[in-house]
Design a protein around this motif. Sequence first.
Motif, PDB file in Angstrom:
ATOM      1  N   HIS A  74       0.866  -1.188   0.000  1.00  0.00           N
ATOM      2  CA  HIS A  74       0.000   0.000   0.000  1.00  0.00           C
ATOM      3  C   HIS A  74       0.893   1.225   0.000  1.00  0.00           C
ATOM      4  O   HIS A  74       1.872   1.310   0.749  1.00  0.00           O
ATOM      5  N   GLU A  75       0.560   2.155  -0.845  1.00  0.00           N
ATOM      6  CA  GLU A  75       1.397   3.344  -1.031  1.00  0.00           C
ATOM      7  C   GLU A  75       1.584   4.130   0.262  1.00  0.00           C
ATOM      8  O   GLU A  75       2.643   4.692   0.521  1.00  0.00           O
ATOM      9  N   PHE A  76       0.551   4.185   1.100  1.00  0.00           N
ATOM     10  CA  PHE A  76       0.596   4.971   2.337  1.00  0.00           C
ATOM     11  C   PHE A  76       0.463   4.063   3.559  1.00  0.00           C
ATOM     12  O   PHE A  76      -0.279   4.357   4.488  1.00  0.00           O
ATOM     13  N   TYR A  77       1.175   2.971   3.564  1.00  0.00           N
ATOM     14  CA  TYR A  77       1.035   1.949   4.601  1.00  0.00           C
ATOM     15  C   TYR A  77       1.198   2.523   6.009  1.00  0.00           C
ATOM     16  O   TYR A  77       0.312   2.381   6.845  1.00  0.00           O
ATOM     17  N   PHE A  78       2.330   3.183   6.278  1.00  0.00           N
ATOM     18  CA  PHE A  78       2.596   3.680   7.635  1.00  0.00           C
ATOM     19  C   PHE A  78       1.602   4.773   8.032  1.00  0.00           C
ATOM     20  O   PHE A  78       1.125   4.795   9.171  1.00  0.00           O
ATOM     21  N   LEU A  79       1.265   5.658   7.101  1.00  0.00           N
ATOM     22  CA  LEU A  79       0.290   6.708   7.380  1.00  0.00           C
ATOM     23  C   LEU A  79      -1.064   6.098   7.724  1.00  0.00           C
ATOM     24  O   LEU A  79      -1.705   6.497   8.704  1.00  0.00           O
ATOM     25  N   MET A  80      -1.486   5.110   6.930  1.00  0.00           N
ATOM     26  CA  MET A  80      -2.795   4.497   7.171  1.00  0.00           C
ATOM     27  C   MET A  80      -2.840   3.744   8.505  1.00  0.00           C
ATOM     28  O   MET A  80      -3.810   3.852   9.243  1.00  0.00           O
ATOM     29  N   VAL A  81      -1.788   3.002   8.801  1.00  0.00           N
ATOM     30  CA  VAL A  81      -1.758   2.269  10.076  1.00  0.00           C
ATOM     31  C   VAL A  81      -1.806   3.253  11.237  1.00  0.00           C
ATOM     32  O   VAL A  81      -2.533   3.055  12.216  1.00  0.00           O
ATOM     33  N   THR A  82      -1.063   4.361  11.122  1.00  0.00           N
ATOM     34  CA  THR A  82      -1.053   5.376  12.183  1.00  0.00           C
ATOM     35  C   THR A  82      -2.415   6.034  12.328  1.00  0.00           C
ATOM     36  O   THR A  82      -2.925   6.164  13.453  1.00  0.00           O
ATOM     37  N   LEU A  83      -3.025   6.450  11.217  1.00  0.00           N
ATOM     38  CA  LEU A  83      -4.335   7.124  11.283  1.00  0.00           C
ATOM     39  C   LEU A  83      -5.419   6.199  11.824  1.00  0.00           C
ATOM     40  O   LEU A  83      -6.212   6.596  12.690  1.00  0.00           O
ATOM     41  N   ILE A  84      -5.451   4.980  11.333  1.00  0.00           N
ATOM     42  CA  ILE A  84      -6.494   4.053  11.788  1.00  0.00           C
ATOM     43  C   ILE A  84      -6.300   3.704  13.256  1.00  0.00           C
ATOM     44  O   ILE A  84      -7.268   3.658  14.034  1.00  0.00           O
ATOM     45  N   SER A  85      -5.058   3.482  13.662  1.00  0.00           N
ATOM     46  CA  SER A  85      -4.790   3.176  15.079  1.00  0.00           C
ATOM     47  C   SER A  85      -5.168   4.343  15.979  1.00  0.00           C
ATOM     48  O   SER A  85      -5.780   4.156  17.044  1.00  0.00           O
ATOM     49  N   THR A  86      -4.839   5.561  15.553  1.00  0.00           N
ATOM     50  CA  THR A  86      -5.211   6.752  16.330  1.00  0.00           C
ATOM     51  C   THR A  86      -6.720   6.874  16.433  1.00  0.00           C
ATOM     52  O   THR A  86      -7.265   7.161  17.503  1.00  0.00           O
ATOM     53  N   SER A  87      -7.411   6.640  15.327  1.00  0.00           N
ATOM     54  CA  SER A  87      -8.868   6.704  15.339  1.00  0.00           C
ATOM     55  C   SER A  87      -9.456   5.665  16.295  1.00  0.00           C
ATOM     56  O   SER A  87     -10.379   5.962  17.060  1.00  0.00           O
ATOM     57  N   LEU A  88      -8.916   4.458  16.269  1.00  0.00           N
ATOM     58  CA  LEU A  88      -9.408   3.410  17.172  1.00  0.00           C
ATOM     59  C   LEU A  88      -9.185   3.779  18.635  1.00  0.00           C
ATOM     60  O   LEU A  88     -10.077   3.601  19.475  1.00  0.00           O
ATOM     61  N   ILE A  89      -8.014   4.310  18.945  1.00  0.00           N
ATOM     62  CA  ILE A  89      -7.713   4.712  20.330  1.00  0.00           C
ATOM     63  C   ILE A  89      -8.652   5.830  20.780  1.00  0.00           C
ATOM     64  O   ILE A  89      -9.193   5.789  21.895  1.00  0.00           O
ATOM     65  N   LEU A  90      -8.872   6.821  19.913  1.00  0.00           N
ATOM     66  CA  LEU A  90      -9.783   7.916  20.267  1.00  0.00           C
ATOM     67  C   LEU A  90     -11.218   7.420  20.434  1.00  0.00           C
ATOM     68  O   LEU A  90     -11.947   7.895  21.313  1.00  0.00           O
ATOM     69  N   GLN A  91     -11.630   6.471  19.613  1.00  0.00           N
ATOM     70  CA  GLN A  91     -12.984   5.929  19.746  1.00  0.00           C
ATOM     71  C   GLN A  91     -13.167   5.189  21.067  1.00  0.00           C
ATOM     72  O   GLN A  91     -14.216   5.295  21.704  1.00  0.00           O
ATOM     73  N   ILE A  92     -12.162   4.453  21.474  1.00  0.00           N
ATOM     74  CA  ILE A  92     -12.232   3.761  22.764  1.00  0.00           C
ATOM     75  C   ILE A  92     -12.279   4.787  23.899  1.00  0.00           C
ATOM     76  O   ILE A  92     -13.025   4.626  24.871  1.00  0.00           O
ATOM     77  N   THR A  93     -11.510   5.867  23.763  1.00  0.00           N
ATOM     78  CA  THR A  93     -11.533   6.941  24.761  1.00  0.00           C
ATOM     79  C   THR A  93     -12.913   7.580  24.839  1.00  0.00           C
ATOM     80  O   THR A  93     -13.441   7.812  25.935  1.00  0.00           O
ATOM     81  N   VAL A  94     -13.514   7.865  23.674  1.00  0.00           N
ATOM     82  CA  VAL A  94     -14.857   8.461  23.649  1.00  0.00           C
ATOM     83  C   VAL A  94     -15.864   7.521  24.298  1.00  0.00           C
ATOM     84  O   VAL A  94     -16.726   7.951  25.073  1.00  0.00           O
ATOM     85  N   GLY A  95     -15.766   6.242  23.994  1.00  0.00           N
ATOM     86  CA  GLY A  95     -16.673   5.272  24.618  1.00  0.00           C
ATOM     87  C   GLY A  95     -16.555   5.274  26.134  1.00  0.00           C
ATOM     88  O   GLY A  95     -17.562   5.227  26.842  1.00  0.00           O
ATOM     89  N   SER A  96     -15.334   5.373  26.634  1.00  0.00           N
ATOM     90  CA  SER A  96     -15.124   5.436  28.086  1.00  0.00           C
ATOM     91  C   SER A  96     -15.711   6.703  28.678  1.00  0.00           C
ATOM     92  O   SER A  96     -16.327   6.674  29.747  1.00  0.00           O
ATOM     93  N   LEU A  97     -15.521   7.818  27.981  1.00  0.00           N
ATOM     94  CA  LEU A  97     -16.076   9.084  28.473  1.00  0.00           C
ATOM     95  C   LEU A  97     -17.601   9.085  28.437  1.00  0.00           C
ATOM     96  O   LEU A  97     -18.247   9.657  29.319  1.00  0.00           O
ATOM     97  N   ILE A  98     -18.177   8.437  27.450  1.00  0.00           N
ATOM     98  CA  ILE A  98     -19.642   8.334  27.383  1.00  0.00           C
ATOM     99  C   ILE A  98     -20.154   7.532  28.581  1.00  0.00           C
ATOM    100  O   ILE A  98     -21.166   7.892  29.196  1.00  0.00           O
ATOM    101  N   LEU A  99     -19.466   6.461  28.903  1.00  0.00           N
ATOM    102  CA  LEU A  99     -19.865   5.680  30.087  1.00  0.00           C
ATOM    103  C   LEU A  99     -19.728   6.516  31.356  1.00  0.00           C
ATOM    104  O   LEU A  99     -20.590   6.467  32.243  1.00  0.00           O
ATOM    105  N   ALA A 100     -18.668   7.294  31.448  1.00  0.00           N
ATOM    106  CA  ALA A 100     -18.476   8.147  32.631  1.00  0.00           C
ATOM    107  C   ALA A 100     -19.556   9.222  32.694  1.00  0.00           C
ATOM    108  O   ALA A 100     -20.062   9.547  33.774  1.00  0.00           O
ATOM    109  N   ARG A 101     -19.931   9.778  31.546  1.00  0.00           N
ATOM    110  CA  ARG A 101     -20.954  10.830  31.508  1.00  0.00           C
ATOM    111  C   ARG A 101     -22.306  10.299  31.941  1.00  0.00           C
ATOM    112  O   ARG A 101     -23.104  11.023  32.553  1.00  0.00           O
ATOM    113  N   SER A 102     -22.579   9.049  31.664  1.00  0.00           N
ATOM    114  CA  SER A 102     -23.895   8.499  31.992  1.00  0.00           C
ATOM    115  C   SER A 102     -24.092   8.324  33.498  1.00  0.00           C
ATOM    116  O   SER A 102     -25.207   8.088  33.945  1.00  0.00           O
TER     117      SER A 102
END
Length: 175
Positions: A74-102
Amino acid sequence: MVKSSLKMTATTENNEMEQLKTDVKEPNRSELTGNLDINIYATKKTIAQGMLDVALLTANASQLKYILQLGHQHEFYFLMVTLISTSLILQITVGSLILARSRYDLNKVEDHARANVLNNSIVWLVFGITVINVFIAAFGIDPGFDSRKVIRLQASTSSAITNQTDKSNPELIEH
Protein backbone atom coordinates in the motif's frame (compact mmCIF):
# COMPACT_ATOMS: atom_id res chain seq x y z
CA MET A 1 -80.19 55.59 34.45
CA VAL A 2 -79.17 54.46 31.00
CA LYS A 3 -75.67 55.60 31.80
CA SER A 4 -75.49 53.56 35.00
CA SER A 5 -77.07 50.58 33.22
CA LEU A 6 -74.40 50.73 30.52
CA LYS A 7 -71.73 51.04 33.19
CA MET A 8 -73.07 47.94 34.97
CA THR A 9 -73.24 46.02 31.70
CA ALA A 10 -69.64 46.96 30.86
CA THR A 11 -68.50 45.97 34.34
CA THR A 12 -70.35 42.67 34.07
CA GLU A 13 -68.79 41.98 30.67
CA ASN A 14 -65.33 42.78 32.05
CA ASN A 15 -65.90 40.40 34.96
CA GLU A 16 -67.07 37.67 32.58
CA MET A 17 -63.99 38.19 30.38
CA GLU A 18 -61.70 37.92 33.41
CA GLN A 19 -63.52 34.76 34.44
CA LEU A 20 -63.04 33.28 30.94
CA LYS A 21 -59.35 34.16 31.05
CA THR A 22 -58.88 32.33 34.32
CA ASP A 23 -60.98 29.35 33.13
CA VAL A 24 -58.93 28.96 29.94
CA LYS A 25 -55.53 28.37 31.40
CA GLU A 26 -52.61 28.45 28.98
CA PRO A 27 -50.67 25.20 29.06
CA ASN A 28 -47.14 25.42 30.35
CA ARG A 29 -44.17 23.81 28.60
CA SER A 30 -44.19 20.61 30.65
CA GLU A 31 -47.85 20.01 29.82
CA LEU A 32 -47.15 20.40 26.10
CA THR A 33 -44.15 18.06 26.03
CA GLY A 34 -45.29 15.69 28.73
CA ASN A 35 -43.11 15.07 31.70
CA LEU A 36 -39.73 15.05 29.97
CA ASP A 37 -37.10 13.42 32.10
CA ILE A 38 -33.77 14.83 30.97
CA ASN A 39 -31.97 11.69 32.15
CA ILE A 40 -34.05 9.44 29.88
CA TYR A 41 -33.39 11.77 26.94
CA ALA A 42 -29.65 11.78 27.65
CA THR A 43 -29.63 7.99 27.99
CA LYS A 44 -31.33 7.52 24.63
CA LYS A 45 -28.91 9.97 23.04
CA THR A 46 -25.97 8.12 24.59
CA ILE A 47 -27.21 4.77 23.30
CA ALA A 48 -27.63 6.15 19.78
CA GLN A 49 -24.15 7.68 19.87
CA GLY A 50 -22.72 4.42 21.16
CA MET A 51 -24.26 2.49 18.27
CA LEU A 52 -22.66 4.88 15.78
CA ASP A 53 -19.35 4.50 17.60
CA VAL A 54 -19.58 0.71 17.31
CA ALA A 55 -20.25 0.98 13.57
CA LEU A 56 -17.23 3.25 13.04
CA LEU A 57 -15.08 1.07 15.30
CA THR A 58 -16.01 -1.96 13.19
CA ALA A 59 -15.24 -0.13 9.94
CA ASN A 60 -11.86 1.03 11.23
CA ALA A 61 -10.96 -2.45 12.46
CA SER A 62 -11.83 -3.85 9.03
CA GLN A 63 -9.72 -1.17 7.32
CA LEU A 64 -6.80 -1.92 9.63
CA LYS A 65 -7.05 -5.63 8.85
CA TYR A 66 -7.05 -4.89 5.12
CA ILE A 67 -4.03 -2.58 5.35
CA LEU A 68 -2.10 -5.09 7.46
CA GLN A 69 -2.91 -7.91 5.02
CA LEU A 70 -1.78 -5.77 2.11
CA GLY A 71 1.37 -4.76 3.89
CA HIS A 72 3.98 -2.43 2.47
CA GLN A 73 2.48 -2.68 -0.99
CA HIS A 74 0.00 0.00 0.00
CA GLU A 75 1.40 3.34 -1.03
CA PHE A 76 0.60 4.97 2.34
CA TYR A 77 1.04 1.95 4.60
CA PHE A 78 2.60 3.68 7.63
CA LEU A 79 0.29 6.71 7.38
CA MET A 80 -2.80 4.50 7.17
CA VAL A 81 -1.76 2.27 10.08
CA THR A 82 -1.05 5.38 12.18
CA LEU A 83 -4.33 7.12 11.28
CA ILE A 84 -6.49 4.05 11.79
CA SER A 85 -4.79 3.18 15.08
CA THR A 86 -5.21 6.75 16.33
CA SER A 87 -8.87 6.70 15.34
CA LEU A 88 -9.41 3.41 17.17
CA ILE A 89 -7.71 4.71 20.33
CA LEU A 90 -9.78 7.92 20.27
CA GLN A 91 -12.98 5.93 19.75
CA ILE A 92 -12.23 3.76 22.76
CA THR A 93 -11.53 6.94 24.76
CA VAL A 94 -14.86 8.46 23.65
CA GLY A 95 -16.67 5.27 24.62
CA SER A 96 -15.12 5.44 28.09
CA LEU A 97 -16.08 9.08 28.47
CA ILE A 98 -19.64 8.33 27.38
CA LEU A 99 -19.86 5.68 30.09
CA ALA A 100 -18.48 8.15 32.63
CA ARG A 101 -20.95 10.83 31.51
CA SER A 102 -23.89 8.50 31.99
CA ARG A 103 -23.16 8.32 35.73
CA TYR A 104 -24.29 11.91 36.29
CA ASP A 105 -27.88 12.79 37.20
CA LEU A 106 -28.77 15.78 35.04
CA ASN A 107 -31.65 16.68 37.35
CA LYS A 108 -29.06 17.57 40.00
CA VAL A 109 -27.57 21.02 39.49
CA GLU A 110 -24.28 20.03 41.13
CA ASP A 111 -23.66 17.43 38.38
CA HIS A 112 -24.17 19.90 35.53
CA ALA A 113 -20.64 21.34 35.50
CA ARG A 114 -18.86 17.96 35.39
CA ALA A 115 -21.29 16.57 32.82
CA ASN A 116 -20.79 19.67 30.69
CA VAL A 117 -16.98 19.29 30.78
CA LEU A 118 -17.28 15.63 29.77
CA ASN A 119 -19.76 16.47 27.04
CA ASN A 120 -17.49 19.17 25.59
CA SER A 121 -14.53 16.78 25.68
CA ILE A 122 -16.54 14.14 23.86
CA VAL A 123 -17.59 16.64 21.19
CA TRP A 124 -13.97 17.66 20.53
CA LEU A 125 -12.77 14.07 20.41
CA VAL A 126 -15.56 13.11 18.00
CA PHE A 127 -14.55 16.07 15.83
CA GLY A 128 -10.96 14.77 15.85
CA ILE A 129 -12.13 11.26 14.95
CA THR A 130 -14.14 12.70 12.06
CA VAL A 131 -11.14 14.62 10.70
CA ILE A 132 -8.90 11.55 11.00
CA ASN A 133 -11.46 9.39 9.18
CA VAL A 134 -11.67 11.93 6.37
CA PHE A 135 -7.92 11.45 5.88
CA ILE A 136 -8.33 7.67 6.11
CA ALA A 137 -10.89 7.86 3.32
CA ALA A 138 -8.68 10.17 1.26
CA PHE A 139 -5.51 8.07 1.51
CA GLY A 140 -7.22 4.76 2.06
CA ILE A 141 -8.59 1.96 0.04
CA ASP A 142 -8.51 2.21 -3.75
CA PRO A 143 -11.86 0.83 -4.98
CA GLY A 144 -10.24 -0.44 -8.21
CA PHE A 145 -7.51 -2.25 -6.30
CA ASP A 146 -8.07 -5.97 -5.80
CA SER A 147 -6.05 -7.22 -2.83
CA ARG A 148 -6.78 -10.85 -3.75
CA LYS A 149 -4.69 -10.38 -6.91
CA VAL A 150 -1.81 -9.06 -4.83
CA ILE A 151 -2.10 -11.95 -2.38
CA ARG A 152 -2.22 -14.46 -5.28
CA LEU A 153 0.75 -12.69 -6.86
CA GLN A 154 2.64 -12.92 -3.59
CA ALA A 155 1.81 -16.62 -3.29
CA SER A 156 2.84 -17.38 -6.87
CA THR A 157 6.03 -15.33 -6.51
CA SER A 158 7.01 -17.10 -3.30
CA SER A 159 6.26 -20.53 -4.82
CA ALA A 160 8.32 -19.61 -7.93
CA ILE A 161 11.21 -18.57 -5.71
CA THR A 162 10.89 -21.82 -3.77
CA ASN A 163 10.90 -23.84 -7.02
CA GLN A 164 13.99 -22.02 -8.27
CA THR A 165 15.74 -22.65 -4.98
CA ASP A 166 14.83 -26.34 -5.17
CA LYS A 167 16.15 -26.64 -8.75
CA SER A 168 19.37 -24.86 -7.92
CA ASN A 169 19.99 -27.18 -4.99
CA PRO A 170 20.33 -30.72 -6.42
CA GLU A 171 20.13 -32.32 -2.98
CA LEU A 172 16.47 -31.25 -2.69
CA ILE A 173 15.44 -32.77 -6.03
CA GLU A 174 13.86 -36.19 -5.64
CA HIS A 175 15.20 -39.10 -7.73
